[in-house]
Design a protein around this motif. Sequence first.
Motif, PDB file in Angstrom:
ATOM      1  N   ILE A   1      31.458  33.565  37.954  1.00 49.69           N
ATOM      2  CA  ILE A   1      30.220  33.144  37.441  1.00 49.69           C
ATOM      3  C   ILE A   1      28.758  33.723  37.893  1.00 49.69           C
ATOM      4  N   ARG A   2      29.062  34.994  38.782  1.00 46.68           N
ATOM      5  CA  ARG A   2      28.127  35.312  39.717  1.00 46.68           C
ATOM      6  C   ARG A   2      27.270  36.436  38.790  1.00 46.68           C
ATOM      7  N   ARG A   3      26.050  36.599  39.242  1.00 47.84           N
ATOM      8  CA  ARG A   3      25.371  37.857  38.653  1.00 47.84           C
ATOM      9  C   ARG A   3      25.989  39.238  39.032  1.00 47.84           C
ATOM     10  N   ALA A   4      26.199  40.207  38.414  1.00 45.27           N
ATOM     11  CA  ALA A   4      26.855  41.663  38.840  1.00 45.27           C
ATOM     12  C   ALA A   4      25.983  42.477  37.950  1.00 45.27           C
ATOM     13  N   GLU A   5      26.232  43.697  38.635  1.00 46.70           N
ATOM     14  CA  GLU A   5      25.811  44.934  38.082  1.00 46.70           C
ATOM     15  C   GLU A   5      26.412  45.318  36.633  1.00 46.70           C
ATOM     16  N   LEU A   6      27.682  45.156  36.680  1.00 44.87           N
ATOM     17  CA  LEU A   6      28.688  45.665  35.443  1.00 44.87           C
ATOM     18  C   LEU A   6      29.442  44.566  35.043  1.00 44.87           C
ATOM     19  N   MET A   7      29.956  44.429  33.810  1.00 43.50           N
ATOM     20  CA  MET A   7      30.950  43.728  33.564  1.00 43.50           C
ATOM     21  C   MET A   7      32.171  44.351  32.519  1.00 43.50           C
ATOM     22  N   PHE A   8      33.103  44.476  33.144  1.00 45.01           N
ATOM     23  CA  PHE A   8      34.374  45.221  32.408  1.00 45.01           C
ATOM     24  C   PHE A   8      34.955  44.308  31.603  1.00 45.01           C
ATOM     25  N   GLN A   9      34.955  44.340  30.340  1.00 47.09           N
ATOM     26  CA  GLN A   9      35.724  43.803  29.333  1.00 47.09           C
ATOM     27  C   GLN A   9      37.126  44.147  29.019  1.00 47.09           C
ATOM     28  N   CYS A  10      38.067  43.584  29.334  1.00 47.51           N
ATOM     29  CA  CYS A  10      39.544  44.003  28.986  1.00 47.51           C
ATOM     30  C   CYS A  10      39.947  43.901  27.539  1.00 47.51           C
ATOM     31  N   SER A  11      40.583  44.813  26.974  1.00 47.82           N
ATOM     32  CA  SER A  11      40.558  44.937  25.719  1.00 47.82           C
ATOM     33  C   SER A  11      41.883  44.056  25.345  1.00 47.82           C
ATOM     34  N   ASP A  12      42.065  42.886  25.643  1.00 48.15           N
ATOM     35  CA  ASP A  12      43.457  42.137  25.432  1.00 48.15           C
ATOM     36  C   ASP A  12      43.733  41.643  24.156  1.00 48.15           C
ATOM     37  N   HIS A  13      42.664  41.638  23.130  1.00 51.71           N
ATOM     38  CA  HIS A  13      42.979  41.335  21.739  1.00 51.71           C
ATOM     39  C   HIS A  13      43.935  42.555  21.366  1.00 51.71           C
ATOM     40  N   THR A  14      43.442  43.734  21.774  1.00 55.16           N
ATOM     41  CA  THR A  14      44.295  44.809  21.030  1.00 55.16           C
ATOM     42  C   THR A  14      45.672  44.944  21.873  1.00 55.16           C
ATOM     43  N   TRP A  15      45.691  44.480  23.071  1.00 54.25           N
ATOM     44  CA  TRP A  15      47.059  44.635  23.608  1.00 54.25           C
ATOM     45  C   TRP A  15      47.996  43.447  22.908  1.00 54.25           C
ATOM     46  N   GLN A  16      47.535  42.268  22.505  1.00 54.49           N
ATOM     47  CA  GLN A  16      48.274  41.632  21.822  1.00 54.49           C
ATOM     48  C   GLN A  16      48.478  41.856  20.247  1.00 54.49           C
ATOM     49  N   ALA A  17      47.433  42.609  19.733  1.00 51.02           N
ATOM     50  CA  ALA A  17      47.901  43.180  18.653  1.00 51.02           C
ATOM     51  C   ALA A  17      48.914  44.167  18.308  1.00 51.02           C
ATOM     52  N   TYR A  18      49.193  44.862  19.235  1.00 53.47           N
ATOM     53  CA  TYR A  18      50.341  45.944  19.311  1.00 53.47           C
ATOM     54  C   TYR A  18      51.458  45.382  20.032  1.00 53.47           C
ATOM     55  N   ASN A  19      51.418  44.286  20.269  1.00 50.75           N
ATOM     56  CA  ASN A  19      52.835  43.665  21.351  1.00 50.75           C
ATOM     57  C   ASN A  19      53.705  43.291  20.011  1.00 50.75           C
TER      58      ASN A  19
ATOM     59  N   ASP B   1      31.845  32.558  24.407  1.00 46.31           N
ATOM     60  CA  ASP B   1      30.883  32.220  25.253  1.00 46.31           C
ATOM     61  C   ASP B   1      29.670  33.416  25.390  1.00 46.31           C
ATOM     62  N   ALA B   2      28.457  33.020  24.492  1.00 44.22           N
ATOM     63  CA  ALA B   2      27.527  34.220  24.439  1.00 44.22           C
ATOM     64  C   ALA B   2      26.860  34.580  25.719  1.00 44.22           C
ATOM     65  N   ARG B   3      27.002  33.695  26.600  1.00 47.08           N
ATOM     66  CA  ARG B   3      26.057  33.798  27.928  1.00 47.08           C
ATOM     67  C   ARG B   3      26.910  34.806  28.794  1.00 47.08           C
ATOM     68  N   GLU B   4      28.147  35.057  28.770  1.00 45.19           N
ATOM     69  CA  GLU B   4      28.877  35.791  29.625  1.00 45.19           C
ATOM     70  C   GLU B   4      28.242  37.099  29.792  1.00 45.19           C
ATOM     71  N   PRO B   5      27.806  38.023  28.689  1.00 47.64           N
ATOM     72  CA  PRO B   5      27.400  39.372  29.306  1.00 47.64           C
ATOM     73  C   PRO B   5      25.730  39.225  29.714  1.00 47.64           C
ATOM     74  N   LEU B   6      25.185  38.141  29.711  1.00 48.41           N
ATOM     75  CA  LEU B   6      23.680  37.912  30.009  1.00 48.41           C
ATOM     76  C   LEU B   6      23.765  37.695  31.784  1.00 48.41           C
ATOM     77  N   ARG B   7      24.658  37.877  32.202  1.00 46.25           N
ATOM     78  CA  ARG B   7      24.727  37.702  33.561  1.00 46.25           C
ATOM     79  C   ARG B   7      25.046  39.174  34.565  1.00 46.25           C
ATOM     80  N   CYS B   8      25.061  40.183  33.592  1.00 50.19           N
ATOM     81  CA  CYS B   8      25.351  41.490  34.098  1.00 50.19           C
ATOM     82  C   CYS B   8      24.241  42.328  33.637  1.00 50.19           C
TER      83      CYS B   8
END
Length: 498
Positions: A177-195, A272-279
């Motif tokens: 839940i910390r502040r960070a320079e960058l937020m890396f979003q894993c594309s796991d919706h797509t992983w699951q779509a092709y599973n 959660d719309a707040r997630e990207p706002l901490r980076c």
Amino acid sequence: MNRSPDRRQMLGATAATASSLMLPKLGCAGSAASTTIASENAKAGTQQWRLRKTRIDPETKYRCPWIEGYVSHASILPGETLQVMVSTDPVSEFTIEFYRLGYYAGDGGRLVHTSGKLQGTVQTMPSPGPRRLQNCKWASSFEMRIPDDWVSGVYVGKLTELTEGLQSYVIFVVRDIRRAELMFQCSDHTWQAYNRWPSQYSLYDNGETPWHWGGESQVSFNRPYGKYCQILDAPLSIGSGEFFLWEFPFVYWLEKEGYDVTYVSNTDLHRDAREPLRCNGFLSVGHDEYWSIEMFRNLQTAIASGVNIGFFSGNAVCGRIQWDEATRSFYRVGVFGPPGGTREFKSMSSLTHERPYANEIIGAHSTGPVTGGADWICTAPDHWLYEGTQMQRGDTIPGVIGWEWHGDPAAIAGLEIVARGPTQSAPGIPNGGEYTATVYPGPKNNIVFNAATCWWADGLSDPPGYVRPSVYTSPQGPDSRLQQITHNVLRRMRLTMS
């Protein structure tokens, strides 16, 4: 060419939403970046995270029934309890070794926990539900409270059955839940779509065709990941989705370079719309095809709030999905693009095509033949993007664009095309497409960058276990110019936060 609303119109609608979230004012982390990632990567690493002995059941083409599993959380916070559901057929004892993936002096991972011997069982196979949903309801085989000192990152549990030593993975994100320079979003919706686990049960399988593109299929996170189903032979994908294929080289490079990064799942942006706002900068990486409307609106809110965005991805924000929280599953309900904007798969026309379109947030989107490859061709050598690269107009980075890409740039005020070129179905055989890499300004001196390719990470690093793709074109691996372009984008993200 389909044109989109003006950027001010697009972002104005979300400005009020951003204000209503009552979040703290964003600061710039660039001048005093957290040492969390640097300290983590200074710890001793190992390459024992790699699967050493794998086997696939030829009747299913994707399963490893000897040992396979899934976890209770796509992403999880320290202090929460992770459950691991495992099946061993035939019955066998097994172990789970948990590794955090990163740089670690080139080893790519660090051992963080070992389970000891566990007793396996043959878990019950589910009966297909509506839309052929495979929703396993397996008993928990192991559970643990995520320790407070586990740093945010992508983690794998290496499952090893102790009869023959066969192995597979489970995979999850530890977030914080910390502040960070960058937020890396894993594309796991797509992983699951092709599973396709257990056999032909992906979002593309409707019982009639293996490349269905309508609303007749539904996929759940409550099941193992089968071996990846196209383009290349990737043993490390058994249980790990697409992470090692398109995203791991980016993670490896980011942590090698010491960037302050935190990690989330597609599911976190959805909820959660707040997630990207901490980076300072939010990164979409690799093959990020499947988004919900909630994800789209939440990222619009982030842009309106001054967050920088990097789409280091291709075919992103293409399929619009609807979530079912009860079964941790989703199915297609629409396309984030105009009718006729792509050479459509069968059944795609049965889905709703309506605004918002993907290029309204990315800058460009999937269009034309959708698939193909190309060289990265510099079109704006004086742009800040190319500082330090020595690239001139027309210079190329071979094979970077593929296997899916973005074109059809939106009519966004200030949008610049920084690379463009024709796509091909094979070397020297054009397929009628044109990719466009773009940059456009946000409302608070922030930026949105679009690399227009699934394969950007290939040009950053070549970590242990990585298998280079080759279809339509062949990327050539780490390239100092592409690395410099990436540095330029990420450093710009540091400097442009208000």
